[in-house]
Design a protein around this motif. Structure first.
Motif, mmCIF file in Angstrom:
data_model
loop_
_atom_site.group_PDB
_atom_site.id
_atom_site.type_symbol
_atom_site.label_atom_id
_atom_site.label_comp_id
_atom_site.label_asym_id
_atom_site.label_seq_id
_atom_site.Cartn_x
_atom_site.Cartn_y
_atom_site.Cartn_z
ATOM 1 N N ARG A 114 0.825 -1.226 0.000
ATOM 2 C CA ARG A 114 0.000 0.000 0.000
ATOM 3 C C ARG A 114 0.848 1.260 0.000
ATOM 4 N N ASP A 115 2.039 1.177 0.615
ATOM 5 C CA ASP A 115 2.899 2.363 0.712
ATOM 6 C C ASP A 115 3.510 2.715 -0.637
ATOM 7 N N VAL A 116 3.684 1.695 -1.472
ATOM 8 C CA VAL A 116 4.501 1.870 -2.674
ATOM 9 C C VAL A 116 3.654 2.074 -3.935
ATOM 10 N N PRO A 134 2.320 13.206 10.501
ATOM 11 C CA PRO A 134 1.577 12.409 9.518
ATOM 12 C C PRO A 134 2.496 11.595 8.618
ATOM 13 N N MET A 135 2.119 10.372 8.429
ATOM 14 C CA MET A 135 2.820 9.506 7.470
ATOM 15 C C MET A 135 1.851 8.384 7.154
ATOM 16 N N HIS A 136 1.100 8.573 6.091
ATOM 17 C CA HIS A 136 0.069 7.668 5.584
ATOM 18 C C HIS A 136 -1.286 8.010 6.209
ATOM 19 N N ILE A 137 -2.255 8.157 5.325
ATOM 20 C CA ILE A 137 -3.568 8.672 5.745
ATOM 21 C C ILE A 137 -4.515 7.555 6.177
ATOM 22 N N ASP A 138 -4.073 6.283 6.053
ATOM 23 C CA ASP A 138 -5.019 5.180 6.231
ATOM 24 C C ASP A 138 -5.229 4.725 7.668
ATOM 25 N N THR A 139 -4.895 5.593 8.633
ATOM 26 C CA THR A 139 -5.388 5.410 10.000
ATOM 27 C C THR A 139 -6.050 6.711 10.460
ATOM 28 N N THR A 140 -6.313 7.596 9.515
ATOM 29 C CA THR A 140 -6.905 8.898 9.841
ATOM 30 C C THR A 140 -8.341 8.967 9.341
ATOM 31 N N THR A 145 -8.807 11.456 17.306
ATOM 32 C CA THR A 145 -7.683 12.235 17.839
ATOM 33 C C THR A 145 -7.199 13.253 16.813
ATOM 34 N N TRP A 146 -7.211 12.869 15.570
ATOM 35 C CA TRP A 146 -6.640 13.737 14.545
ATOM 36 C C TRP A 146 -7.688 14.454 13.701
ATOM 37 N N VAL A 147 -8.904 13.884 13.617
ATOM 38 C CA VAL A 147 -9.922 14.516 12.752
ATOM 39 C C VAL A 147 -10.938 15.225 13.631
ATOM 40 N N PHE A 164 7.246 2.084 14.016
ATOM 41 C CA PHE A 164 6.897 2.286 12.605
ATOM 42 C C PHE A 164 5.463 2.754 12.385
ATOM 43 N N SER A 165 4.736 2.993 13.445
ATOM 44 C CA SER A 165 3.368 3.473 13.264
ATOM 45 C C SER A 165 2.879 4.071 14.573
ATOM 46 N N SER A 166 1.674 4.685 14.495
ATOM 47 C CA SER A 166 1.006 5.141 15.707
ATOM 48 C C SER A 166 0.254 3.959 16.331
ATOM 49 N N ASP A 167 -0.464 4.232 17.418
ATOM 50 C CA ASP A 167 -1.286 3.186 18.047
ATOM 51 C C ASP A 167 -2.585 2.931 17.279
ATOM 52 N N TRP A 168 -2.825 3.712 16.221
ATOM 53 C CA TRP A 168 -4.143 3.673 15.573
ATOM 54 C C TRP A 168 -4.238 2.669 14.431
ATOM 55 N N LEU A 169 -3.432 1.639 14.487
ATOM 56 C CA LEU A 169 -3.528 0.619 13.433
ATOM 57 C C LEU A 169 -4.884 -0.079 13.444
ATOM 58 N N SER A 170 -5.633 0.088 14.539
ATOM 59 C CA SER A 170 -7.001 -0.456 14.586
ATOM 60 C C SER A 170 -7.809 -0.016 13.364
ATOM 61 N N LEU A 171 -7.550 1.195 12.881
ATOM 62 C CA LEU A 171 -8.338 1.736 11.755
ATOM 63 C C LEU A 171 -7.832 1.276 10.394
ATOM 64 N N ASN A 172 -6.764 0.550 10.399
ATOM 65 C CA ASN A 172 -6.124 0.164 9.134
ATOM 66 C C ASN A 172 -6.823 -1.093 8.582
ATOM 67 N N VAL A 173 -8.117 -0.916 8.316
ATOM 68 C CA VAL A 173 -8.963 -2.045 7.908
ATOM 69 C C VAL A 173 -9.046 -2.116 6.390
ATOM 70 N N PHE A 208 5.580 -4.265 12.360
ATOM 71 C CA PHE A 208 6.218 -3.871 11.096
ATOM 72 C C PHE A 208 5.661 -2.533 10.591
ATOM 73 N N GLY A 209 4.621 -2.034 11.271
ATOM 74 C CA GLY A 209 4.156 -0.674 10.968
ATOM 75 C C GLY A 209 2.821 -0.574 10.263
ATOM 76 N N GLY A 210 2.060 -1.656 10.203
ATOM 77 C CA GLY A 210 0.762 -1.541 9.533
ATOM 78 C C GLY A 210 -0.144 -2.678 9.914
ATOM 79 N N HIS A 248 -4.787 -3.076 5.850
ATOM 80 C CA HIS A 248 -4.809 -2.154 4.704
ATOM 81 C C HIS A 248 -3.403 -1.947 4.158
ATOM 82 N N CYS A 249 -2.459 -1.715 5.068
ATOM 83 C CA CYS A 249 -1.068 -1.507 4.641
ATOM 84 C C CYS A 249 -0.509 -2.750 3.951
ATOM 85 N N ALA A 250 -0.892 -3.913 4.441
ATOM 86 C CA ALA A 250 -0.296 -5.174 3.957
ATOM 87 C C ALA A 250 -0.833 -5.597 2.596
HETATM 88 N N1 ABU Z 1 1.135 3.081 7.510
HETATM 89 C C1 ABU Z 1 0.061 3.243 8.427
HETATM 90 C C2 ABU Z 1 0.536 3.840 9.702
HETATM 91 C C3 ABU Z 1 -0.092 5.100 9.979
HETATM 92 C C4 ABU Z 1 0.026 5.411 11.440
HETATM 93 O O1 ABU Z 1 1.152 5.461 11.973
HETATM 94 O O2 ABU Z 1 -0.989 5.601 12.106
#
Ligand code: ABU
Length: 375
Positions: free
Chosen positions: A128-130, A256-262, A276-278, A306-315, A354-356, A359-361
Motif C-alpha cells: 500500500r505504501d509503494v 503524519p505519514m500515511h492517511i489510512d489510519t486517519t 484524535t486527529w480529525v 513504525f506506526s502510531s497506536d491507531w492501526l485499529s483503523l487500518n482495515v 512492522f508498521g501496519g 490495509h497496509c499489507a
Molecule cells: N502506515 C500506516 C501507519 C499510519 C500510522 O502510523 O498511524
C-alpha cells in the motif's frame, strides 16, 4: 461529533459508466467488491538504519532502537509470526474467491549505493505504501526514505505481468534523497512552527508514498506528510489527468505519514474517522455518515516505532458491507456491526510491529465497479 451522524446522503451523482470486464487492473475506491489483491511478504525485512531520513522522521526517543537494530534483519521469530498471519490472510481472501498475488521475497539486508549515499532495508511487507491503483493505472511512488529506495523492485515482476496484460504503469521520478532533500532545521520533537506543521522533507524534488492518498472515485484525498511533499502531490494531480480531482487535506496528526489510519472510507457516503486527529472533516463530507472510531482496544507497545497506536483503523473493505478488522479490536468490531457492517475478524497483532495492519499489507488490484463521483 456524536458516534454516528445519521445524515441521509442525497443528490449523489451516479454516472452510468460500464466497467471494462477485461481489465486486469481496475480499482476506483476503497469499497467496491474486491476481486484481486497483492499481499505483502515479511521475509527479508531489515530494520532501517539511523540515517538522515529516519532521524528526520522519527522522534528522538526512537533513536536507541534504530541505533541497536538499524541495518540488521528483523528478528527471525517476529518474521515467522507475522508471516503466519499473512498466510491466514491469504487463505481468507482465497476462501472469499479473491485472487491473491505476492511480491518477490528479496534480501533487504543487502547494502546498496547511489551517487550520494548508501543504505539497506526495508521490506516488501506494505504494498500500500509503494503503489496506488487509480482506475486502470498502477502508480508507483518514488518514496522518501533512503531505506525504501529500491522497494518497488520487489513488485516489478507482478507489475510487468499486469503491464503485459494491458494495465498502465506510471512510475514517479525518484528524488536523489541527498542531504539537501531533507530539511535540517526540522525538529521532530517540535513539528509545528506557530500553527504551521513542519515536515522533514523539502520541496526540492518529487516525493510521495502512495499511502498518503485515499480514493473516492473521481475524488482523491491526499495529505502532505513526512514522506509526501507539495511537488509530489502536484506530480500525481497532473499525471492522472482531468477526470480526477485531487484534494489536499490536513488533519491533526503532528507526525503524519500515511492517511489510512486517519480517514477510512467504507462505502459510498460512509466514513470512519480517527477522533484524535480529525476534529473537522472537509466540507465535501457534509452529507456523509461519520463513524467516530473508538480508541484502539489495546494500544500495543509502540516500542517498535513504525506506526502510531491507531492501526485499529487500518482495515480493508472486501465490499460495501464486509470489512476485515484485527480480531482484538472488539470496540471497533462492535461499532462497525452496530453501524450495519459485517466485520471479518482476523488475528494480525504480530504484523503490527512492522508498521501496519491489513490495509497496509495489501494493495487492491481489481475491484468490480465503475468510476463515479460520490460528492
Ligand atoms: N502506515 C500506516 C501507519 C499510519 C500510522 O502510523 O498511524
Amino acid at each position: 461529533m456524536s458516534v454516528t451522524t445519521q445524515i441521509k446522503v442525497k443528490n449523489r451523482s451516479r454516472e452510468r459508466v460500464r466497467a471494462n470486464p477485461l481489465a486486469v487492473v481496475r480499482s476506483h475506491n476503497e469499497w467496491d467488491p474486491l476481486e484481486e489483491v497483492v499481499v505483502g511478504v515479511v521475509e527479508g525485512a531489515t530494520v532501517p538504519p539511523w540515517d538522515v531520513a529516519t532521524k528526520a522522521t522519527m522522534p528522538a526517543h526512537a533513536a536507541w532502537f534504530f541505533k541497536k537494530y538499524g541495518g540488521k534483519p528483523f528478528p527471525k521469530k517476529m518474521i515467522e509470526k507475522a508471516s503466519e498471519e499473512l498466510e491466514v490472510l491469504v487463505t481468507l481472501f482465497k476462501s472469499l474467491g479473491i485472487t491473491v498475488r505476492r511480491p518477490d521475497r528479496m534480501d533487504f539486508s543487502v547494502e546498496y549505493r547511489t551517487p550520494w549515499w548508501k543504505s539497506r532495508g526495508f521490506y516488501a511487507a506494505m504494498p500500500r505504501d509503494v503503489f496506488i491503483v487509480i482506475g486502470d493505472t498502477l502508480v508507483e511512488a518514488p518514496m522518501a526514505w533512503r531505506t525504501r529506495y529500491f522497494e518497488g523492485h520487489a513488485y516489478h515482476r507482478l507489475m510487468l505481468d499486469y503491464f503485459n496484460r494491458g494495465a498502465k504503469w506510471l512510475v514517479a521520478p525518484k528524488a536523489s534523497m541527498d542531504d539537501r532533500f531533507f530539511d535540517n532545521q526540522y525538529n521532530p520533537d517540535h513539528p509545528y512552527r506557530g500553527n504551521k506543521k513542519q515536515f522533514p522533507i523539502t520541496n526540492a524534488e518529487v516525493a510521495f508514498d502512495a499511502a498518503d492518498f485515499v480514493r473516492f472515485g473521481r475524488d482523491i484525498l491526499v495529505q502532505k506528510s513526512h514522506v509526501t511533499n507539495s511537488i509530489g502531490i502536484e506530480w500525481v494531480r497532473r499525471h492522472i489527468g482531468p477526470e480526477y480531482r485531487v484534494h489536499e487535506v490536513e488533519f491533526g496528526d503532528p507526525h503524519p505519514m500515511h492517511i489510512d489510519t486517519t480517514i477510512v472510507p467504507l462505502a459510498p457516503g460512509k466514513i470512519l474517522i480517527n477522533p484524535t486527529w480529525v476534529k473537522k472533516l472537509p466540507e465535501m463530507f457534509k452529507s456523509w455518515d461519520v463513524l467516530v472510531a473508538p480508541p484502539p482496544a489495546k494500544p500495543f507497545d509502540s516500542g517498535l516505532y513504525f506506526s502510531s497506536d491507531w492501526l485499529s483503523l487500518n482495515v480493508l473493505s472486501v465490499d460495501e458491507k464486509r470489512v476485515i478488522v484485527e480480531a482484538e479490536e472488539k470496540p471497533l468490531i462492535d461499532a462497525l456491526t452496530q453501524w450495519g457492517f459485517e466485520p471479518i475478524p482476523i488475528s494480525f497483532r504480530n504484523f503490527y510491529p512492522f508498521g501496519g495492519s491489513v490495509h497496509c499489507a495489501t494493495l487492491d488490484i481489481r475491484r468490480r465497479g465503475t468510476l463515479q463521483s460520490y460528492f
